[in-house]
Motif scaffolding. Structure first.
Motif, mmCIF file in Angstrom:
data_model
loop_
_atom_site.group_PDB
_atom_site.id
_atom_site.type_symbol
_atom_site.label_atom_id
_atom_site.label_comp_id
_atom_site.label_asym_id
_atom_site.label_seq_id
_atom_site.Cartn_x
_atom_site.Cartn_y
_atom_site.Cartn_z
ATOM 1 N N SER A 12 11.696 0.778 -15.266
ATOM 2 C CA SER A 12 12.154 0.163 -13.962
ATOM 3 C C SER A 12 11.407 0.117 -12.994
ATOM 4 C CB SER A 12 13.793 0.646 -13.889
ATOM 5 O OG SER A 12 14.329 0.432 -14.784
ATOM 6 N N CYS A 13 10.945 1.342 -12.423
ATOM 7 C CA CYS A 13 9.874 1.520 -11.364
ATOM 8 C C CYS A 13 8.665 0.477 -11.467
ATOM 9 C CB CYS A 13 9.627 2.937 -11.247
ATOM 10 S SG CYS A 13 10.904 4.179 -10.519
ATOM 11 N N ALA A 14 8.212 0.665 -12.698
ATOM 12 C CA ALA A 14 6.939 -0.019 -12.942
ATOM 13 C C ALA A 14 7.230 -1.768 -12.785
ATOM 14 C CB ALA A 14 6.381 0.156 -14.312
ATOM 15 N N ALA A 15 8.367 -1.981 -13.222
ATOM 16 C CA ALA A 15 8.743 -3.591 -13.330
ATOM 17 C C ALA A 15 8.992 -4.059 -11.566
ATOM 18 C CB ALA A 15 9.924 -3.627 -13.806
ATOM 19 N N LEU A 16 9.579 -3.050 -10.903
ATOM 20 C CA LEU A 16 9.989 -3.367 -9.493
ATOM 21 C C LEU A 16 8.503 -3.213 -8.873
ATOM 22 C CD1 LEU A 16 12.914 -1.119 -8.726
ATOM 23 C CD2 LEU A 16 12.909 -3.314 -8.402
ATOM 24 N N SER A 17 7.540 -2.523 -9.178
ATOM 25 C CA SER A 17 6.264 -2.613 -8.525
ATOM 26 C C SER A 17 5.288 -3.608 -8.812
ATOM 27 C CB SER A 17 5.398 -1.172 -8.878
ATOM 28 O OG SER A 17 4.113 -1.132 -8.259
ATOM 29 N N ALA A 18 5.700 -4.321 -10.078
ATOM 30 C CA ALA A 18 4.895 -5.405 -10.358
ATOM 31 C C ALA A 18 5.554 -6.652 -9.869
ATOM 32 C CB ALA A 18 5.078 -5.572 -12.083
ATOM 33 N N ILE A 19 6.761 -6.536 -9.456
ATOM 34 C CA ILE A 19 7.248 -7.714 -8.692
ATOM 35 C C ILE A 19 7.134 -7.739 -7.370
ATOM 36 C CG2 ILE A 19 9.757 -8.742 -8.145
ATOM 37 C CD1 ILE A 19 10.823 -7.823 -10.711
ATOM 38 N N ASP A 20 7.428 -6.667 -6.840
ATOM 39 C CA ASP A 20 6.940 -6.366 -5.236
ATOM 40 C C ASP A 20 6.271 -5.119 -4.996
ATOM 41 O OD1 ASP A 20 6.824 -6.338 -2.623
ATOM 42 O OD2 ASP A 20 8.886 -6.947 -2.153
ATOM 43 N N PRO A 21 4.717 -4.959 -4.982
ATOM 44 C CA PRO A 21 4.201 -3.743 -4.720
ATOM 45 C C PRO A 21 4.943 -3.002 -3.741
ATOM 46 C CG PRO A 21 2.684 -5.337 -5.361
ATOM 47 C CD PRO A 21 4.038 -5.881 -5.144
ATOM 48 N N ALA A 22 5.073 -3.667 -2.630
ATOM 49 C CA ALA A 22 5.619 -3.066 -1.401
ATOM 50 C C ALA A 22 6.857 -2.140 -1.494
ATOM 51 C CB ALA A 22 5.964 -3.961 -0.083
ATOM 52 N N ILE A 23 7.799 -2.380 -2.579
ATOM 53 C CA ILE A 23 8.772 -1.508 -2.994
ATOM 54 C C ILE A 23 8.611 -0.384 -3.333
ATOM 55 C CG2 ILE A 23 11.037 -1.385 -4.391
ATOM 56 C CD1 ILE A 23 11.139 -4.492 -4.542
ATOM 57 N N ALA A 24 7.454 0.006 -3.944
ATOM 58 C CA ALA A 24 6.961 1.315 -4.444
ATOM 59 C C ALA A 24 6.133 1.987 -3.665
ATOM 60 C CB ALA A 24 6.321 1.316 -6.089
ATOM 61 N N ALA A 25 5.707 1.119 -2.350
ATOM 62 C CA ALA A 25 4.480 1.956 -1.514
ATOM 63 C C ALA A 25 5.174 2.412 -0.189
ATOM 64 C CB ALA A 25 3.466 0.878 -1.483
ATOM 65 N N SER A 26 4.509 3.393 0.275
ATOM 66 C CA SER A 26 4.667 3.696 1.486
ATOM 67 C C SER A 26 4.242 2.888 2.751
ATOM 68 C CB SER A 26 4.261 5.170 1.858
ATOM 69 O OG SER A 26 4.845 5.920 0.864
ATOM 70 N N PRO A 27 4.945 2.507 3.947
ATOM 71 C CA PRO A 27 4.652 1.680 4.823
ATOM 72 C C PRO A 27 3.393 2.524 5.687
ATOM 73 C CG PRO A 27 6.645 2.915 5.496
ATOM 74 C CD PRO A 27 6.379 2.921 4.084
ATOM 75 N N ILE A 28 2.321 1.344 5.815
ATOM 76 C CA ILE A 28 1.119 1.761 6.470
ATOM 77 C C ILE A 28 1.170 1.649 7.996
ATOM 78 C CG2 ILE A 28 -0.412 1.580 4.504
ATOM 79 C CD1 ILE A 28 -1.352 -0.987 5.808
ATOM 80 N N GLY A 29 2.265 0.948 8.268
ATOM 81 C CA GLY A 29 2.420 0.656 10.043
ATOM 82 C C GLY A 29 3.609 0.027 10.081
ATOM 83 N N ASN A 30 4.070 -0.345 11.387
ATOM 84 C CA ASN A 30 5.285 -0.898 11.497
ATOM 85 C C ASN A 30 5.025 -2.152 12.461
ATOM 86 O OD1 ASN A 30 7.663 0.603 10.390
ATOM 87 N ND2 ASN A 30 6.435 2.108 11.188
ATOM 88 N N THR A 31 5.964 -2.835 12.626
ATOM 89 C CA THR A 31 5.944 -4.017 13.859
ATOM 90 C C THR A 31 6.500 -3.569 15.023
ATOM 91 O OG1 THR A 31 6.443 -5.485 11.766
ATOM 92 C CG2 THR A 31 6.689 -6.388 14.004
ATOM 93 N N VAL A 32 5.779 -3.911 15.923
ATOM 94 C CA VAL A 32 5.935 -3.550 17.366
ATOM 95 C C VAL A 32 6.838 -4.693 17.721
ATOM 96 C CG1 VAL A 32 5.241 -2.756 19.704
ATOM 97 C CG2 VAL A 32 4.134 -1.871 17.586
ATOM 98 N N GLN A 33 6.395 -5.952 17.784
ATOM 99 C CA GLN A 33 7.355 -7.081 18.402
ATOM 100 C C GLN A 33 6.628 -8.139 17.706
ATOM 101 O OE1 GLN A 33 7.181 -6.914 22.672
ATOM 102 N NE2 GLN A 33 6.530 -8.999 22.740
#
Length: 308
Positions: A12-33
């Protein structure tokens, strides 16, 4: 039974990652504005929205997005911009590797972090970064780069030029790279900075973490407002330019610390200006002083561009 559960969980995790890699990844930054519409790989971004590796950031015709990475590096994108946050920037969201950004079109401001991006790839060459803050714009087959502090180079093939003085800019396109020139000289020669450096003209739309001292970047004519020979946008930007402050180290402090100011202007390259607005295969215009959109023409250099 337990092994089967583990198998299906992993599947299931592999399938989610294939559909949207962002789901399984840690964020590398954030939106300020953000203003109006800014998206990341189809997700509409708002304040505090996470940014992931391999995200494609896009803004609409009036959008401005501002992002801060985990190491303190900052990126602002102007209207109609497209940029990919390359997957090699972070590994596991923690350890920094050789990093890069793929910029396709639009206007950008980049401010280095503690480790940060070392290069930015454009369709017309590569921007090399050494602890710096600068604007760059990709439009009509050309790349325009304006330095605030630090040093930045632009290379195409074996040809490289480096900006080292605050408020100097260069233009690359048609297989050529101009020599660095003071932005104030370009303005006096008719450079339309509303088009080529819109984030300088519209600094009021940026969060304080992204603003840079720009008063020395404007010509004396632009600072004598109102001045009918200078476009209204430049007049307004010169009047509102942040006052200069003492120099700061090339590597910025933690998020929220102010950017460094500009210093002395560099040497003129006889008005290369913003060059022609041809595609990258166009002729070399480096020997045609001031030629290009907004540059001096047959009217004795009195022509002026209209800011968008």
């Amino acid at each position: 039974m337990r092994n089967w559960r583990l198998f299906f969980t992993a599947l299931s995790c592999a399938a989610l990652s294939a559909i949207d890699p962002a789901i399984a990844a840690s964020p590398i930054g954030n939106t300020v504005q953000t203003s109006t519409t800014v998206s990341a790989s189809g997700r509409v971004l708002e304040k505090s929205s996470p940014v992931f590796f391999n995200d494609i950031l896009r803004s609409n015709a009036t959008g401005i997005g501002q992002f801060i990475f985990n190491d303190g590096g900052r990126l602002a994108i102007g209207p109609s911009a497209t940029v990919t946050i390359d997957k090699s920037i972070y590994k596991g969201g923690k350890s920094v590797q050789q990093a890069s950004i793929q910029a396709s079109k639009g206007a950008f401001r980049f401010i280095s972090g503690a480790f940060s991006v070392k290069k930015i790839n454009t369709p017309y060459g590569t921007i090399g970064i050494r602890g710096t803050a600068f604007d760059f714009t990709i439009r009509n087959g050309r790349v325009y780069i304006l330095l605030f502090r630090g040093a930045v180079s632009f290379c195409r093939g074996g040809n490289c030029k480096t900006l080292r003085s605050s408020c100097d800019y260069l233009v690359a396109g048609g297989g050529k790279i101009s020599d660095p020139q003071a932005l104030s000289a370009g303005i006096d020669q008719g450079l339309n900075i509303g088009e080529v450096f819109p984030l300088v003209v519209n600094q009021s739309k940026l969060n304080s973490q992204f603003r840079q001292g720009t008063r020395n970047c404007f010509s004396r004519a632009a600072q004598r407002t109102p001045n009918k020979s200078i476009s209204p946008a430049v007049n307004a930007a010169a009047a509102a330019a942040a006052p200069d402050t003492p120099d700061t180290p090339d590597t910025p402090g933690p998020p929220g610390s102010p950017g460094g100011p500009p210093g002395n202007s560099g040497k003129s390259n006889k008005g290369f200006g913003n060059g022609g607005e041809a595609d990258d295969s166009g002729p070399n215009e480096s020997h045609n002083p001031g030629k290009g959109h907004g540059g001096p023409h047959s009217d004795g250099g009195k022509s002026k561009g209209k800011d968008k």
